[in-house]
Design a protein around this motif. Structure first.
Motif, PDB file in Angstrom:
ATOM      1  N   GLY A  48       0.790  -1.226   0.000  1.00 29.51           N
ATOM      2  CA  GLY A  48       0.000   0.000   0.000  1.00 29.51           C
ATOM      3  C   GLY A  48       0.822   1.275   0.000  1.00 29.51           C
ATOM      4  O   GLY A  48       0.301   2.349  -0.222  1.00 29.51           O
ATOM      5  N   TYR A  49       2.131   1.175   0.323  1.00 26.83           N
ATOM      6  CA  TYR A  49       3.047   2.325   0.178  1.00 26.83           C
ATOM      7  C   TYR A  49       2.611   3.540   0.999  1.00 26.83           C
ATOM      8  O   TYR A  49       2.686   4.680   0.534  1.00 26.83           O
ATOM      9  CB  TYR A  49       3.183   2.725  -1.303  1.00 26.83           C
ATOM     10  N   ARG A 109       2.238   1.934 -12.919  1.00 27.71           N
ATOM     11  CA  ARG A 109       2.424   0.655 -13.605  1.00 27.71           C
ATOM     12  C   ARG A 109       3.176   0.786 -14.924  1.00 27.71           C
ATOM     13  O   ARG A 109       3.027   1.787 -15.635  1.00 27.71           O
ATOM     14  CB  ARG A 109       1.054   0.018 -13.861  1.00 27.71           C
ATOM     15  N   HIS A 148       5.153   0.735  -9.134  1.00 29.73           N
ATOM     16  CA  HIS A 148       5.825   1.544  -8.106  1.00 29.73           C
ATOM     17  C   HIS A 148       7.279   1.150  -7.861  1.00 29.73           C
ATOM     18  O   HIS A 148       7.735   1.072  -6.713  1.00 29.73           O
ATOM     19  CB  HIS A 148       5.036   1.482  -6.799  1.00 29.73           C
ATOM     20  N   HIS A 178       3.325   8.887  -1.813  1.00 28.44           N
ATOM     21  CA  HIS A 178       2.136   8.032  -1.766  1.00 28.44           C
ATOM     22  C   HIS A 178       1.392   8.173  -0.427  1.00 28.44           C
ATOM     23  O   HIS A 178       0.921   7.182   0.135  1.00 28.44           O
ATOM     24  CB  HIS A 178       2.541   6.583  -2.032  1.00 28.44           C
ATOM     25  N   TYR A 200      -1.560   8.739   2.125  1.00 30.17           N
ATOM     26  CA  TYR A 200      -3.009   8.604   2.196  1.00 30.17           C
ATOM     27  C   TYR A 200      -3.482   9.697   3.130  1.00 30.17           C
ATOM     28  O   TYR A 200      -3.235   9.640   4.335  1.00 30.17           O
ATOM     29  CB  TYR A 200      -3.409   7.244   2.778  1.00 30.17           C
ATOM     30  N   ASP A 258      -8.959   5.197  -9.018  1.00 34.18           N
ATOM     31  CA  ASP A 258      -7.564   4.734  -9.085  1.00 34.18           C
ATOM     32  C   ASP A 258      -7.074   5.142 -10.469  1.00 34.18           C
ATOM     33  O   ASP A 258      -6.722   4.308 -11.285  1.00 34.18           O
ATOM     34  CB  ASP A 258      -7.514   3.209  -8.869  1.00 34.18           C
ATOM     35  N   HIS A 261      -2.462  11.018  -9.918  1.00 30.90           N
ATOM     36  CA  HIS A 261      -3.240   9.798  -9.737  1.00 30.90           C
ATOM     37  C   HIS A 261      -4.072   9.949  -8.473  1.00 30.90           C
ATOM     38  O   HIS A 261      -3.535  10.187  -7.396  1.00 30.90           O
ATOM     39  CB  HIS A 261      -2.263   8.622  -9.619  1.00 30.90           C
ATOM     40  N   TYR A 288      -6.397   8.120  -5.887  1.00 33.46           N
ATOM     41  CA  TYR A 288      -6.620   6.735  -5.434  1.00 33.46           C
ATOM     42  C   TYR A 288      -7.317   6.786  -4.089  1.00 33.46           C
ATOM     43  O   TYR A 288      -6.877   7.511  -3.189  1.00 33.46           O
ATOM     44  CB  TYR A 288      -5.261   6.026  -5.341  1.00 33.46           C
ATOM     45  N   TYR A 327      -7.774  -0.807  -1.999  1.00 34.21           N
ATOM     46  CA  TYR A 327      -7.254  -2.163  -1.755  1.00 34.21           C
ATOM     47  C   TYR A 327      -6.765  -2.379  -0.336  1.00 34.21           C
ATOM     48  O   TYR A 327      -6.100  -3.364  -0.049  1.00 34.21           O
ATOM     49  CB  TYR A 327      -6.145  -2.491  -2.769  1.00 34.21           C
ATOM     50  N   GLU A 373      -1.329  11.391  -6.052  1.00 28.35           N
ATOM     51  CA  GLU A 373       0.047  11.071  -6.443  1.00 28.35           C
ATOM     52  C   GLU A 373       0.397  11.857  -7.702  1.00 28.35           C
ATOM     53  O   GLU A 373       0.028  11.453  -8.807  1.00 28.35           O
ATOM     54  CB  GLU A 373       0.171   9.570  -6.709  1.00 28.35           C
TER      55      GLU A 373
HETATM   56  C1  BGC Z   1      -2.149   2.275  -7.358  1.00 30.92           C
HETATM   57  C2  BGC Z   1      -3.119   1.259  -6.828  1.00 30.92           C
HETATM   58  C3  BGC Z   1      -2.386   0.454  -5.816  1.00 30.92           C
HETATM   59  C4  BGC Z   1      -1.901   1.391  -4.725  1.00 30.92           C
HETATM   60  C5  BGC Z   1      -1.152   0.716  -3.633  1.00 30.92           C
HETATM   61  C6  BGC Z   1      -1.774   3.167  -6.216  1.00 30.92           C
HETATM   62  O1  BGC Z   1      -0.919   4.169  -6.638  1.00 30.92           O
HETATM   63  O2  BGC Z   1      -2.682   2.984  -8.423  1.00 30.92           O
HETATM   64  O3  BGC Z   1      -3.642   0.466  -7.846  1.00 30.92           O
HETATM   65  O4  BGC Z   1      -3.195  -0.552  -5.285  1.00 30.92           O
HETATM   66  O5  BGC Z   1      -1.100   2.381  -5.276  1.00 30.92           O
HETATM   67  O6  BGC Z   1      -0.189  -0.109  -4.111  1.00 30.92           O
END
Ligand code: BGC
Length: 351
Positions: free
Chosen positions: A70-71, A82, A107, A177, A179, A249, A286, A288, A292, A315
């Motif tokens: 999840g970073y 990606r 990532h 990254h 949150y 996302d 991005h 998000y 997940y 992001e």
């Molecule tokens: C990605 C997600 C990913 C999340 C954590 C986001 O930057 O777009 O698809 O699940 O990072 O890894």
């Protein structure tokens, strides 16, 4: 002025490498960053009553930072997002990257900049710089790289400044990254927080979240966030892009004048009274919505438990998979040139 930075040990990796945490404050804000992943672990912002509120998700221990996906708060690189099938060609040479997200590279790969220990560079009364060396061949990329990220406090703003150089042409897209949850990291979901993303277009993606190559208008879709919109307003709509990704996302085309700072997004939280404006020199952002994070919850800082939609990431970056799409702005960093980008998060209070 005397420096207000302080450094403390945060744990030791299995390799024996020590991780440190640096705290810096000014009159308005304070942050804690880790040398592991140049990670923003905490960011304290005053709410409308003046109480300091930690607006980013994170963990209490280094073990959780190492083990969890999840970073959270990490600096992601060498090339964020990606890369389809983990392969690309550059200057006639084929590169094979580590595929850590199904069939694709995500990532930065298996370890990535987010899971390496950075060195502490310059520390001043307003800023901390962390540096990293990335070897030729690391994760399959070509070129020896030097990288730095500076976390700087200016008034009620946190400014992230990235620099990188390589001795061969390579790909480079560095992002943070975090949150965010403007109600506080432990305040539950962000669905009522209102977001504006100043983008006319976004890049739709396929079932593996790889861009199709289109740069579609947001108008008439739930991706139209040009005026303040609760994050939850359209997130459950029957729109295939949202369905396939379990929420937002997606990369938004936020800045056509790459290299020039532009305000690209704003978020407000009525409960806390905190507002945040995001500006960047990068072309994409991005959005998000923590889709997940486990439905069963994940332990976070100070006993908090995080669920999907308990945070949002903004992001700022090159477009995902840019190397495969000549119509996207290029993510190639040429040998000898400097990758030089800034993103700021500026906070305020609603009345
Ligand atoms: C990605 C997600 C990913 C999340 C954590 C986001 O930057 O777009 O698809 O699940 O990072 O890894």
């Amino acid at each position: 002025m005397e420096t207000t930075a302080s450094v403390r040990p945060f744990g030791t990796l299995e390799s024996g490498e020590e991780v440190r945490e640096i705290t810096l404050k000014n009159e308005a804000l304070s942050f804690q960053i880790l040398t592991f992943g140049a990670t923003l672990r905490a960011l304290f912002v005053p709410n409308r009553s003046g109480e300091m509120t930690d607006v980013v998700l994170g963990y209490d221990t280094i073990e959780e930072y190492m083990a969890r996906d999840g970073y959270l708060g990490a600096t992601v690189g060498r090339c964020a997002n990606r890369i389809a099938k983990g392969q690309f060609s550059l200057n006639g040479k084929d590169y094979l990257l580590f595929c850590n997200d199904g069939n694709n590279h995500l990532h930065g790969g298996k370890v990535g900049f987010s899971h390496r220990v950075w060195d502490i560079g310059e520390v001043t009364d307003t800023a901390v710089t962390l540096t990293l060396r990335s070897e030729d061949g690391e994760e399959g990329y070509g070129g020896n790289m030097t990288v730095s990220v500076t976390y700087e406090l200016k008034g009620a703003g946190l400014y992230l400044h990235y620099e990188a150089q390589s001795d061969q042409d390579t790909l480079c897209s560095l992002t943070n990254h975090s949150y965010f949850n403007l109600g506080g990291h432990d305040s539950g979901d962000v669905l009522k927080q209102k977001i504006s993303i100043y983008a006319e277009r976004y890049t739709p993606s396929d079932a593996e979240s790889i861009p199709t190559g289109a740069i579609d208008p947001v108008a008439g879709t739930p991706m139209d966030l040009r005026t303040p919109t609760p994050i939850g307003a359209h997130i459950e709509e029957d729109f295939w892009q949202l369905r396939q990704a379990k929420g937002y996302d997606h990369n938004f085309a936020v800045n056509d004048t790459v290299g020039t700072m532009k305000k690209v997004a704003e978020v407000t939280c009525e409960e806390s009274g905190i507002s945040m404006a995001v500006s960047t020199t990068l072309p994409g952002m991005h959005f998000y919505t923590a889709n997940y994070i486990e439905e069963t919850g994940r332990r976070g800082k100070n006993g908090a438990v995080y669920y999907p939609r308990n945070g949002f990431c903004l992001e700022t970056q090159q477009y995902p998979d840019a190397i495969h799409h000549p119509n996207f702005p290029s993510a190639v960093l040429k040998a000898g040139e400097t990758y030089d980008h800034t993103t700021s998060f500026v906070f305020g209070n609603l009345s």
